[in-house]
Design a protein around this motif. Structure first.
Motif, PDB file in Angstrom:
ATOM      1  N   GLU A  22       0.864  -1.265  -0.047  1.00  6.98           N
ATOM      2  CA  GLU A  22      -0.091  -0.081  -0.005  1.00  6.98           C
ATOM      3  C   GLU A  22       0.948   1.363   0.002  1.00  6.98           C
ATOM      4  O   GLU A  22       1.728   1.303   0.831  1.00  6.98           O
ATOM      5  CB  GLU A  22      -0.784   0.105   1.355  1.00  6.98           C
ATOM      6  N   ASP A  23       0.501   2.001  -0.812  1.00  4.22           N
ATOM      7  CA  ASP A  23       1.168   3.522  -0.815  1.00  4.22           C
ATOM      8  C   ASP A  23       0.099   4.455   0.035  1.00  4.22           C
ATOM      9  O   ASP A  23      -0.962   4.825  -0.419  1.00  4.22           O
ATOM     10  CB  ASP A  23       1.175   3.964  -2.336  1.00  4.22           C
ATOM     11  N   CYS A  24       0.508   4.563   1.334  1.00  2.00           N
ATOM     12  CA  CYS A  24      -0.521   5.339   2.204  1.00  2.00           C
ATOM     13  C   CYS A  24      -0.624   6.760   2.086  1.00  2.00           C
ATOM     14  O   CYS A  24       0.466   7.551   1.825  1.00  2.00           O
ATOM     15  CB  CYS A  24       0.050   4.939   3.597  1.00  2.00           C
ATOM     16  N   GLY A  46       9.308   6.197   2.511  1.00  2.00           N
ATOM     17  CA  GLY A  46       8.465   7.216   3.520  1.00  2.00           C
ATOM     18  C   GLY A  46       8.733   6.843   5.252  1.00  2.00           C
ATOM     19  O   GLY A  46       9.985   5.942   5.244  1.00  2.00           O
ATOM     20  N   GLU A  47       7.962   7.196   6.038  1.00  2.00           N
ATOM     21  CA  GLU A  47       8.044   6.813   7.231  1.00  2.00           C
ATOM     22  C   GLU A  47       6.920   7.019   7.909  1.00  2.00           C
ATOM     23  O   GLU A  47       5.593   7.498   7.372  1.00  2.00           O
ATOM     24  CB  GLU A  47       9.215   7.860   7.852  1.00  2.00           C
ATOM     25  N   GLY A  48       6.885   6.569   9.194  1.00  2.00           N
ATOM     26  CA  GLY A  48       5.511   6.739   9.933  1.00  2.00           C
ATOM     27  C   GLY A  48       5.790   6.154  11.558  1.00  2.00           C
ATOM     28  O   GLY A  48       7.123   6.147  11.966  1.00  2.00           O
ATOM     29  N   ILE A  49       4.817   6.083  12.272  1.00  2.00           N
ATOM     30  CA  ILE A  49       4.960   5.752  13.481  1.00  2.00           C
ATOM     31  C   ILE A  49       4.265   4.272  13.786  1.00  2.00           C
ATOM     32  O   ILE A  49       3.317   3.997  13.431  1.00  2.00           O
ATOM     33  CB  ILE A  49       4.592   6.790  14.623  1.00  2.00           C
ATOM     34  N   PHE A  50       4.656   3.539  14.985  1.00  2.00           N
ATOM     35  CA  PHE A  50       4.231   2.259  15.422  1.00  2.00           C
ATOM     36  C   PHE A  50       4.359   2.136  16.794  1.00  2.00           C
ATOM     37  O   PHE A  50       5.223   2.611  17.508  1.00  2.00           O
ATOM     38  CB  PHE A  50       5.020   1.140  14.862  1.00  2.00           C
ATOM     39  N   GLU A  51       3.161   1.902  17.436  1.00  2.00           N
ATOM     40  CA  GLU A  51       2.799   2.101  18.901  1.00  2.00           C
ATOM     41  C   GLU A  51       2.309   0.739  19.356  1.00  2.00           C
ATOM     42  O   GLU A  51       1.539   0.004  18.744  1.00  2.00           O
ATOM     43  CB  GLU A  51       1.933   3.079  19.271  1.00  2.00           C
ATOM     44  N   VAL A  52       3.212  -0.017  20.449  1.00  3.08           N
ATOM     45  CA  VAL A  52       2.728  -1.144  20.984  1.00  3.08           C
ATOM     46  C   VAL A  52       3.444  -1.063  22.563  1.00  3.08           C
ATOM     47  O   VAL A  52       4.546  -0.729  22.740  1.00  3.08           O
ATOM     48  CB  VAL A  52       3.189  -2.425  20.199  1.00  3.08           C
ATOM     49  N   GLY A  53       2.485  -1.789  23.354  1.00  2.91           N
ATOM     50  CA  GLY A  53       2.931  -1.714  24.926  1.00  2.91           C
ATOM     51  C   GLY A  53       3.463  -0.578  25.378  1.00  2.91           C
ATOM     52  O   GLY A  53       4.465  -0.535  26.123  1.00  2.91           O
ATOM     53  N   GLY A  54       3.017   0.562  25.047  1.00  5.85           N
ATOM     54  CA  GLY A  54       3.212   1.739  25.604  1.00  5.85           C
ATOM     55  C   GLY A  54       4.457   2.364  25.162  1.00  5.85           C
ATOM     56  O   GLY A  54       4.841   3.603  25.513  1.00  5.85           O
ATOM     57  N   LYS A  55       5.293   1.675  23.980  1.00  4.70           N
ATOM     58  CA  LYS A  55       6.325   2.491  23.380  1.00  4.70           C
ATOM     59  C   LYS A  55       5.768   2.884  21.907  1.00  4.70           C
ATOM     60  O   LYS A  55       4.957   2.162  21.018  1.00  4.70           O
ATOM     61  CB  LYS A  55       7.343   1.215  23.166  1.00  4.70           C
ATOM     62  N   LYS A  58       9.578   5.359  15.768  1.00  7.50           N
ATOM     63  CA  LYS A  58       9.401   6.185  14.521  1.00  7.50           C
ATOM     64  C   LYS A  58      10.284   5.369  13.395  1.00  7.50           C
ATOM     65  O   LYS A  58      11.379   5.207  13.815  1.00  7.50           O
ATOM     66  CB  LYS A  58       9.970   7.596  14.580  1.00  7.50           C
ATOM     67  N   LEU A  59       9.526   5.075  12.360  1.00  7.88           N
ATOM     68  CA  LEU A  59      10.107   3.897  11.494  1.00  7.88           C
ATOM     69  C   LEU A  59      10.187   4.562   9.980  1.00  7.88           C
ATOM     70  O   LEU A  59       9.681   5.648   9.748  1.00  7.88           O
ATOM     71  CB  LEU A  59       9.376   2.606  11.425  1.00  7.88           C
ATOM     72  N   ARG A  60      11.269   4.059   9.391  1.00  9.36           N
ATOM     73  CA  ARG A  60      11.430   4.753   7.900  1.00  9.36           C
ATOM     74  C   ARG A  60      11.786   3.556   6.997  1.00  9.36           C
ATOM     75  O   ARG A  60      11.816   2.337   7.389  1.00  9.36           O
ATOM     76  CB  ARG A  60      12.590   5.584   7.901  1.00  9.36           C
ATOM     77  N   LYS A  61      12.065   4.028   5.825  1.00  9.72           N
ATOM     78  CA  LYS A  61      12.627   2.846   4.622  1.00  9.72           C
ATOM     79  C   LYS A  61      13.785   1.988   5.326  1.00  9.72           C
ATOM     80  O   LYS A  61      14.680   2.467   5.849  1.00  9.72           O
ATOM     81  CB  LYS A  61      13.167   3.720   3.467  1.00  9.72           C
ATOM     82  N   ASN A  81       5.725  12.902   4.813  1.00  7.54           N
ATOM     83  CA  ASN A  81       6.542  11.883   3.945  1.00  7.54           C
ATOM     84  C   ASN A  81       5.825  10.286   4.414  1.00  7.54           C
ATOM     85  O   ASN A  81       6.290   9.482   4.865  1.00  7.54           O
ATOM     86  CB  ASN A  81       7.920  11.996   4.209  1.00  7.54           C
ATOM     87  N   PRO A  82       4.674  10.073   4.151  1.00  9.71           N
ATOM     88  CA  PRO A  82       3.942   9.244   4.023  1.00  9.71           C
ATOM     89  C   PRO A  82       4.532   7.682   3.585  1.00  9.71           C
ATOM     90  O   PRO A  82       5.236   7.723   2.515  1.00  9.71           O
ATOM     91  CB  PRO A  82       2.417   9.066   3.867  1.00  9.71           C
ATOM     92  N   TRP A  83       4.717   6.660   4.451  1.00  8.06           N
ATOM     93  CA  TRP A  83       5.202   5.435   3.874  1.00  8.06           C
ATOM     94  C   TRP A  83       4.514   4.851   3.066  1.00  8.06           C
ATOM     95  O   TRP A  83       3.047   4.736   2.814  1.00  8.06           O
ATOM     96  CB  TRP A  83       5.528   4.638   5.020  1.00  8.06           C
ATOM     97  N   THR A  84       5.347   3.861   2.190  1.00  5.82           N
ATOM     98  CA  THR A  84       4.713   2.779   1.417  1.00  5.82           C
ATOM     99  C   THR A  84       5.301   1.608   1.905  1.00  5.82           C
ATOM    100  O   THR A  84       6.414   1.519   2.397  1.00  5.82           O
ATOM    101  CB  THR A  84       5.286   2.862  -0.084  1.00  5.82           C
TER     102      THR A  84
END
Length: 280
Positions: A22-24, A46-55, A58-61, A81-84
């Protein structure tokens, strides 16, 4: 692109449930929610965020994240800069242990793989598997195994294996090799080469754990298999000898008597007599 799959009972150890790409849009998000299977995302651009377990991560290509079954997660594409990304959903009795071998768990959910385009190419191969008319599920399972094997080989997440655990693994590898190849003309040197250890070191390690040499273990394993075959009246002693790796029946008889204390023929006669008495 997304495809959902309906697994059969053919591959219960490991199977795909979905895959896609997916091209978000900017700020596109999912969650908080839980999943019923494992879901591994890999960021292509691109980049975005992932949240789990209270953490929050910030992630990227070149990075990615693992969602485990039953765990609440949230992820969102960057607004500028939304991720694909591409992803695979999977499950099975071996899924957790294979992921653990690659360094993934609920507390270690982040993937870092910036070597090449192999993950993207595997997803593309999954899409191209639609040309398989009769064996697509097996093809997809093979590609899933290939992806996990690649991550196990190259993932920086992997934790070092304690020396004691490594020793146990090597002993298990010897036992498994013998189990699969006892009918062939194999040597201790062959086993050491396959496992990738010095012959003397492997022999010493095995003896410490099993209190016998690899050669003795191999002989005992073969003789136990020979005993199992004795009940098959269609097999001659020569047939049994060849079936457990001895093309010389005299050598087989000598080794059998050494291990079992009796000749193969006499052992078989006694076994058949005992079976006859039990059936009456």
């Amino acid at each position: 692109m997304i495809e959902y799959l309906s697994p059969s009972k053919q591959h219960t150890e490991l199977y795909l449930t979905q895959y896609g790409m997916e091209d978000c849009l900017p700020g596109h998000f999912f969650g908080p929610a839980v999943r019923t299977h494992y879901l591994l995302h890999y960021i292509l651009e691109g980049e975005g965020i992932f949240e789990v377990g209270g953490k929050k991560y910030k992630l990227r290509k070149g990075q990615g994240f693992l969602i485990c079954p039953g765990v609440i997660t949230y992820y969102q594409a960057d607004t500028v800069n939304p991720w694909t990304y591409c992803w695979i959903g999977f499950n099975g009795t071996l899924a957790e242990s294979l992921l653990r071998n690659a360094g993934f768990s609920i507390t270690s959910p982040i993937l870092c793989y910036e070597r090449d385009d192999a993950i993207y190419e595997l997803i593309m191969s999954m899409s191209q598997s639609q040309s398989y008319r009769h064996a697509r599920e097996t093809r997809l399972t093979g590609l899933l195994y290939s992806m996990l094997a690649m991550l196990m080989e190259f993932s920086p997440n992997k934790l070092p294996t304690p020396p004691e655990s490594r020793a146990e693994i090597y002993v298990e590898q010897v036992q498994l090799f013998i189990e699969n190849n006892y009918a062939q003309k194999i040597t201790v040197g062959d086993i050491a080469r396959v496992i990738g250890l010095n012959r003397s070191y492997l022999c010493s390690l095995f003896h410490q754990r099993m209190n016998m040499s690899i050669q003795d273990y191999l002989i005992r394993y073969r003789m136990n298999k020979a005993c199992e075959m004795m009940g098959n009246v269609e097999l001659s002693i020569g047939d049994i000898s060849r079936s457990v790796g001895y093309h010389d029946p005299l050598l087989f008889s000598k080794m059998f008597k050494k291990v079992k204390g009796d000749s193969p023929r006499h052992y078989r006669a006694l076994s058949q007599a005992s079976s006859s008495i039990d059936s009456n």
